[in-house]
Enzyme design. Structure first.
Site, PDB file in Angstrom:
ATOM      1  N   GLN A 177       0.834  -1.194   0.000  1.00  0.00           N
ATOM      2  CA  GLN A 177       0.000   0.000   0.000  1.00  0.00           C
ATOM      3  C   GLN A 177       0.873   1.249   0.000  1.00  0.00           C
ATOM      4  OE1 GLN A 177      -2.645  -2.215   3.258  1.00  0.00           O
ATOM      5  NE2 GLN A 177      -3.336  -0.117   3.035  1.00  0.00           N
ATOM      6  N   PHE A 194      -6.000  -4.051   3.340  1.00  0.00           N
ATOM      7  CA  PHE A 194      -6.697  -3.803   4.615  1.00  0.00           C
ATOM      8  C   PHE A 194      -5.787  -3.213   5.681  1.00  0.00           C
ATOM      9  CE2 PHE A 194      -8.306  -7.824   2.674  1.00  0.00           C
ATOM     10  CZ  PHE A 194      -9.439  -7.284   2.089  1.00  0.00           C
ATOM     11  N   GLU A 251       0.627  -1.939   4.621  1.00  0.00           N
ATOM     12  CA  GLU A 251       1.119  -0.576   4.745  1.00  0.00           C
ATOM     13  C   GLU A 251       2.597  -0.597   5.110  1.00  0.00           C
ATOM     14  OE1 GLU A 251      -1.520   2.055   6.785  1.00  0.00           O
ATOM     15  OE2 GLU A 251      -0.016   3.611   7.024  1.00  0.00           O
ATOM     16  N   ARG A 285      -5.696   7.182  17.220  1.00  0.00           N
ATOM     17  CA  ARG A 285      -6.987   7.150  16.522  1.00  0.00           C
ATOM     18  C   ARG A 285      -8.042   6.462  17.387  1.00  0.00           C
ATOM     19  NH1 ARG A 285      -9.326   8.089  11.254  1.00  0.00           N
ATOM     20  NH2 ARG A 285      -7.433   9.101  10.534  1.00  0.00           N
ATOM     21  N   ARG A 329      -7.574  -1.706   8.704  1.00  0.00           N
ATOM     22  CA  ARG A 329      -8.814  -0.988   8.390  1.00  0.00           C
ATOM     23  C   ARG A 329      -9.475  -0.371   9.626  1.00  0.00           C
ATOM     24  NH1 ARG A 329     -13.158  -3.940   4.369  1.00  0.00           N
ATOM     25  NH2 ARG A 329     -14.005  -2.065   3.422  1.00  0.00           N
ATOM     26  N   PHE A 331      -7.790   1.482  11.792  1.00  0.00           N
ATOM     27  CA  PHE A 331      -6.562   2.011  12.398  1.00  0.00           C
ATOM     28  C   PHE A 331      -6.775   2.448  13.843  1.00  0.00           C
ATOM     29  CE2 PHE A 331      -2.788   4.930  12.225  1.00  0.00           C
ATOM     30  CZ  PHE A 331      -1.900   4.109  11.554  1.00  0.00           C
ATOM     31  N   ALA A 351      -5.930   5.239   5.547  1.00  0.00           N
ATOM     32  CA  ALA A 351      -6.784   6.248   6.172  1.00  0.00           C
ATOM     33  C   ALA A 351      -7.959   6.611   5.272  1.00  0.00           C
ATOM     34  CB  ALA A 351      -5.984   7.498   6.541  1.00  0.00           C
ATOM     35  N   GLU A 391     -12.624   2.717   5.115  1.00  0.00           N
ATOM     36  CA  GLU A 391     -12.635   2.191   6.483  1.00  0.00           C
ATOM     37  C   GLU A 391     -13.979   2.287   7.199  1.00  0.00           C
ATOM     38  OE1 GLU A 391      -8.388   3.125   8.357  1.00  0.00           O
ATOM     39  OE2 GLU A 391      -9.198   4.779   7.181  1.00  0.00           O
TER      40      GLU A 391
END
Ligand SMILES: Cc1cc2nc3c(=O)[nH]c(=O)nc-3n(C[C@H](O)[C@H](O)[C@H](O)COP(=O)(O)OP(=O)(O)OC[C@H]3O[C@@H](n4cnc5c(N)ncnc54)[C@H](O)[C@@H]3O)c2cc1C
Ligand code: FES
Ligand code: FES
Lengths: 458, 762
Positions: free
Chosen positions: B198, B229, B233, B311, B343, B345, B515, B716
């Protein structure tokens, strides 16, 4: 060994194949057909699904645990073979496109093949057809919309030979690793008593793909078609060891529907199409699903070594964890179930309904007359090192009125019969409690109380 | 064409025929080598001896690399420089890579990797949240605490206190394509890397560091992932770096893909959390003050844990205007795989905390949970006094009141509530449950500088268009949505626009596609690039033909110039022959966002995306088996660019979210070994687990903020719609007795039966 099969309409002969080379690796690495994907390499995700056709019809199978010799004399259709020669999409492919059935697309080739096999076989129970195809992206809803849309479409011309179950002439000489009858198998096993028998390879496949074992000496059962018969007589139902779970299911639906309902949830369409009943017993697993049901039905196991045959009670076959009553060179020839009126209730308990190994499997064959338990054969999987009868429970129950009070009274007997384990599927306490509660469920079911969440509609 | 429409995924015809290429499908030169890691068999310890002679001698092995052989940086962390590619003398989790096998086939590499004879002197491992708390093992000096208002006073004055604590498990991404990378060495020490990632820029960065070259010597290409998902990342770094290092070492192309079990053991997952809450409530269910403590199990390395935990804090309010709030967040360091992006986060964990509290409050006060929720909602959009979050951002676009009302009507909430209660009165064994839960999810990277994107657009002289941007395609349909933007700017059919692989040589310095920001950022950047080119064509046509620029329009594949009509291709050809540049970059940065992470104040989010779901379930009180019978959803995608793809995100997100809270259970044993490292033991939802009835509708209203064609991010937020499935299960359990079910997640049959038994005994 040398083998021959048809691949997407083309004759393929392979010489000196490594007997445990998987179809998936061969397709992707040697044949350059990379449409079939590897998602797990252990039969659980369906990304590698292919269609295999033989005289018995067409099955969707997992190519990742399908050894090349298992294809001998058969027709293999991959996702590349689904579309027509001019590139026309198969109706299920078309429907998946228009109904937005793919997102990342990695599961999609397998889904397309599973749906195409279902369509070919007229099977519209899409949830069962797709139970072995995991999709992480879509939530399945658009895939089911696509399946519904394609269900009525005709099977395309270019696949019509599959419907006829046509297969290539098995020309190549395969030798003793693929005997063509049970006699030949018996003979081969006498010569090489320590060879590994491979039936559906849904267990053995994983020894290779995950255990990374080098199995040099193998004997395949698939050629011995006389082991794939089911005979129903007045006295018993005799099931050849080579009968697949998929073949067994409709027969059980006629005689013991609850057994059939459990088989519907046994693994997935792809695994059921390969897995044999013989393999499910011979592997000696404490969590195999068919043994407890068969034990509750009082099944007999037919063993053969060379020309010597012996019959034992199936329950006696399982001696201890990893230990069965079978000597080198001996194999399972058949299982027979005595004919009886149906009282069997089979409960498969797992974290997920479809394609999940049971945490507990309970099989209850309880005969009640005038409200009194006349006889009880109760067997469990997942509760001990082997599939095992609940003898204390059976004794405590027999002769008692078939009521909640009796069920409550026999509760403590479960702990006498079983000291289950804790593992990633369930804790020991849960196993024991669920097993006990299954007896309550059996009673409630007899009383007409709704007990299955699967039967509740919104 | 119009920018909007339910277009199919651009690659759908390739998906269904098996022609779509993933990393392992790319044809490679015949001398390509394959890699596999040798892994730690201890959760924590010191490597006292490593005998790799059997590995080297195994068939097909070309070489074996350990930390000592790495010429440059031995690090694959996204930021903290705390994650060696290969262990340096010490191991910190079971499954940590220790050595790298280079072999002639994938199978040979895997086989050889198991032959390492490695002695590890074990050290006490910190595995659980309790272990970490006891040992004070954490990232950062202590817990992060945000306060808003005087929570202590609010609790002290409250007529009633509701408190509780519960656990929620992590989650394996289970992208269907496991991690994979391929490195092809180029002349002059350059490296071309194909990666299932990603975040191509981060791969480029880490590969450059590992090879000791500037970033310009590394080009990373990503056409598509077989699912991400969040799991791709940062977790792809190790494979890409391995391939690059091995390719440099051998001078041959090198490929690495994790076997599924390795993937599940090595890579990070969603953080599991424990959440403790204390709330002061009014008799009508209004929250007066909330004190929440979040404990996140982060694993051995920092990875993205700090922003994930942030988050979670940022979503501790979800949809509710809470007068006083105190949040304490513990980021605990354990000897397990380093938890990572997934997903939502951290948002889902934070949100589940408050939704569980809402449920508990309603239960304790014997009120309808939906009414309690509504009573606590933020003020609706347009209100003169918008609510302000606990981090100081006004909530000016709140639409949940209307969405909830619409769903209650379309899904017949009141009637079904009664039907469920009636069923439960009549049935002893099977109990039903019903729950409704809202989602308010903040859109933007909380690390403000990441909110930027670039694009590169070429118009060729035949009028065909080459489109490139920094976003990556993992199934979400980003490429198609962005192509729709380009096609609409030029007024051409979608087929005119060629979608191309993400490429660090075309668009540099990109942010991860994460995000939910993919379309917001890249769509705007592409629009900017297209507008630039279009502007040049307009200026040229206006001047050369003496037509007012206002009279030049692009529509239906044509350019209308006053009364003349040119095809787009003719216009492009004319511009080209008149030496007009037909190539442009585009750039976008999100406006308005400003965030002080340390203080926990500011405007981290450009806007909020909303959704609401209602789920009905049935449980078996003898075994805990359960099923989702029906789910109804209304989800806010702004003015959707592509309703078909957006509904796909909603359906998929809901099922994945419900999976997290029901069947998906990660189990580690006392030695820190993950026991659920394959799909045989880790159960993501299968086909029949989706709701029998599944109604999804989009809330079609333009985003008040100026996003790309007023759409909203949709990657998300729908994941958290799955929370209503968990709450419905809890509701069904509640029908078994008087107490509060106190259900932990995931609500496996075992946890449900345990809760039922507890309730029936009290
Ligand atoms: C994804 C997946 C899901 C599964 N789900 C289930 C499930 O739900 N329930 C369940 O019970 N099982 C399940 N299994 C396990 C497996 O499918 C079954 O045990 C199956 O019945 C094995 O049969 P097979 O023909 O494939 O055996 P094989 O793998 O071919 O062989 C298994 C063992 O039996 C021996 N053997 C086979 N046939 C004979 C014979 N005739 N005589 C003597 N020895 C023999 C073999 O040598 C080997 O030791 C699953 C497996 C997979 C991969
Ligand atoms: S790759 Fe998953 S079933 Fe074959
Ligand atoms: S579309 Fe991604 S896994 Fe099914």
């Amino acid at each position: 060994m040398d083998i021959t099969f048809l691949l997407n309409g083309e004759n393929v002969t392979l010489r000196d194949v490594d007997p445990t080379r998987t179809t998936l690796d061969w397709l992707r690495e040697e044949r350059g057909l990379r449409g079939s994907k590897e998602g797990c390499n252990e039969g659980d995700c369906g990304a590698c699904t292919v269609m295999v056709t033989d005289a018995g019809g067409t099955s969707a199978l997992n190519a990742c645990i399908l050894f090349l010799p298992q294809l001998h004399g058969k027709t293999l259709t991959t996702v590349e073979g689904l579309s027509g020669p001019d590139g026309a999409l198969h109706p299920v492919q078309e429907a998946l496109v228009t109904h937005h059935g793919s997102q990342c697309g990695f599961c999609t080739p397998g889904i397309a093949v599973s749906l195409a096999a279902g369509q070919l076989n007229g099977d519209t129970a899409h949830d069962d057809v797709l139970a072995g195809n995991l999709c992480r992206c879509t939530g399945y809803a658009p895939i089911i919309r696509a399946a519904d849309a394609a269900a009525g479409a005709p099977v395309p011309d270019w696949l019509s030979t599959l419907r006829a179950g046509e297969s290539p002439a098995a020309s190549a000489e395969v030798g003793p690793a693929l005997p063509d009858s049970s006699d030949a198998l018996a003979h081969a096993l006498m010569e090489r008593p320590h060879a590994t028998l491979v039936a559906g390879a849904t267990d053995v496949g994983l020894w290779v793909t995950k255990g990374l074992r080098d199995l040099r000496d193998v004997i395949f059962l698939g050629g011995a078609t006389d082991l794939q018969q089911i005979e129903v007589s007045d006295s018993d139902i005799r099931i050849g060891a080579g009968v697949t779970i998929a073949q067994l299911l409709p027969v059980m639906a006629d005689h013991h529907p609850s057994f059939a309902e459990m088989l519907r949830r046994f693994a997935s369409t792809q695994v059921r199409g390969a897995a044999t009943l013989g393999g499910n017993i011979a592997n000696g697993s404490p969590i195999g699903d068919s043994p407890p049901a068969l034990i509750a039905l009082g099944a007999t196991l037919h063993l053969r070594r060379g020309d010597v045959r012996r019959d034992i009670r199936l329950q006696d076959f399982f001696i201890d964890y990893g230990k069965q009553d079978r000597v080198a060179g001996e194999f399972v020839e058949a299982i027979s179930i005595p004919r009886q009126s149906d009282h069997l209730k089979v409960y498969k308990l797992s974290k997920r309904f479809d394609q999940d190994i049971s945490a507990v499997l309970g099989a209850f064959n309880i005969v009640v007359e005038d409200g009194i338990v006349q006889s009880a054969r109760i067997a469990f999987g997942g509760m001990a090192g082997i599939p095992k009868r609940a003898t204390h429970v059976e004794q405590a129950l027999t002769g008692q009125p078939w009521t909640q009070a009796s069920v409550d009274a026999v509760g403590p007997a479960f702990a006498q019969d079983f000291t289950p384990m804790s593992d990633m599927r369930a804790s020991a306490e849960y196993r024991l409690e669920a097993a006990r509660n299954m007896l309550t469920r059996a009673l409630a079911e007899d009383q007409g109380t709704p007990v299955s969440v699967l039967e509740v509609t919104p | 064409m119009s920018a909007r429409g339910p277009r199919i995924h651009d690659a759908a015809p390739l998906h269904v025929t098996g022609a779509a290429r993933y990393i392992d499908d790319i044809p490679v030169p015949g001398d390509c080598l394959h890699l596999a890691f040798g892994l730690s068999h201890e959760a924590r310890g010191v490597i006292t001896r490593a005998d790799l002679s059997k590995v080297r001698a195994a068939p097909g092995v070309i070489d074996v690399i350990t930390a000592a052989h790495l010429p440059f940086d031995n690090d694959v962390s996204p930021a903290a420089h705390d994650e060696p590619l290969l262990a340096k003398g010490e191991v910190f989790y079971h499954g940590q890579p220790i050595f790298l096998v280079i072999a002639t086939s994938h199978l040979a590499a895997r086989k050889a990797a198991r032959l390492g004879d490695i002695t590890i002197e074990p050290r006490p491992a910190i595995l659980t949240i309790d272990d970490a708390l006891a040992a004070g093992s954490r990232f950062e000096a202590g817990p992060v605490i945000w306060t808003d208002g005087d929570t202590d006073a609010a609790l002290a004055a409250a007529p009633r206190i509701i408190e509780g604590q519960f656990e929620m498990g992590g989650q394996e991404h289970f992208y269907l394509e496991s991690q994979a990378a391929l490195a092809l060495p180029q002349e002059n020490d350059d490296m071309l890397v194909h990666s299932s990632t990603q975040h191509p820029t981060e791969i480029q960065h880490k590969v450059a560091e590992a090879l000791g070259v500037p970033m310009h010597a590394v080009r990373v290409e990503t056409r598509r992932m077989g699912g991400g998902f969040g799991g791709k990342e940062s977790q792809g770094n190790a494979l890409a770096v391995s391939c690059a290092v091995a390719a440099r070492h051998t001078g041959r192309p090198c490929k690495m893909r994790y076997d599924r079990d390795d993937d599940m053991v090595i890579t990070g997952k969603r953080h599991d959390f424990r959440i403790a809450y204390r709330a002061g409530v009014a008799p009508d269910g209004r929250l007066l003050g909330v004190d929440v403590t979040q404990y996140a199990r982060c694993g051995w390395a920092q990875d993205l844990s700090l922003p994930v935990a942030d988050r979670a804090m940022l979503h501790a309010d979800n949809a509710y205007d809470i007068p006083a709030m105190r949040i304490e967040s513990h980021r605990l360091k354990t000897h397990t795989a380093s938890a990572t992006a997934y997903r939502g986060f951290g948002g889902p964990q934070g949100m589940l905390g408050i939704e569980r509290l809402m449920d508990h409050v309603a239960h304790a006060l014997n009120l309808d949970p939906t009414s309690v929720r509504r009573r606590n909602f933020y003020a609706p959009a347009g209100s003169a006094t918008p609510g302000v979050t606990h981090y100081g951002q006004p909530v000016e676009d709140f639409v949940l009141d209307n969405m909830v009302a619409a769903l209650e009507a379309s899904a017949a909430y009141a009637a079904r509530r009664k039907a469920v209660d009636d069923w439960n009165a009549q049935n002893d064994v099977l109990k039903k449950g019903l729950a409704l839960s809202p989602v308010k999810f903040g859109i933007s990277f909380t690390l403000t500088h990441l909110n930027q994107a670039g694009a590169l657009v070429h118009v060729y002289q035949d009028g065909s268009i080459h489109l490139n941007h920094g976003g990556t395609e993992m199934g979400q349909g980003l490429f198609q949505k962005v192509a729709q933007v380009a096609a609409s700017v030029f007024g051409v059919p979608l087929e005119t626009v060629k979608i191309t692989a993400t490429d660090t040589a075309k668009v540099p310095n990109t942010s991860a596609t994460a995000a939910s920001s993919g379309t917001d950022l890249n769509g705007m950047a592409v629009k900017a690039a297209c507008d630039t080119i279009k502007g040049r064509i307009v200026a040229f046509l206006a001047e050369s033909r003496g037509v007012d620029t206002a009279k030049i329009t692009f529509e239906d594949g044509n350019v209308q110039v006053g009364d003349d009509t040119l095809s787009f291709a003719e216009a492009a050809q004319a511009a080209y022959t008149n030496r007009i540049s037909l190539s442009a970059t585009g750039f976008y940065k999100t406006p308005k966002v400003a965030w002080d992470r340390l203080k926990g104040r500011g405007r981290p989010f450009f806007y909020f995306a909303y959704g609401v779901s209602m789920t009905e379930v049935v449980i078996d009180t003898l075994t805990g088996e359960n099923r989702i019978l029906r789910a109804d959803i209304v989800h806010d995608a702004g003015s959707s660019l592509n309703p078909a793809l957006d509904i796909g995100q909603v359906e998929g997100g809901y099922v994945q979210g419900a999976g997290w809270l029901t069947t998906e259970e990660l189990i580690w044993d006392d030695a820190g070994r993950l026991r659920t490292h394959a799909p045989s033991t880790y159960k993501i939802p299968a086909c029949s687990d989706r709701p029998d009835i599944f109604n999804v509708a989009l809330w079609d209203a333009p985003n008040p903020e100026d996003t790309i064609f007023r759409s909203k991010a949709v990657g998300e937020p729908p994941f958290m719609l799955g929370i209503s499935a968990f709450l419905a299960l809890s509701d069904a359990v509640a029908a078994c007795g008087a107490g509060y079910p106190d259900l932990d997640a995931p609500a496996t049959p075992e946890r449900i039966l345990t809760a039922v038994t507890r309730l029936r005994q009290t």
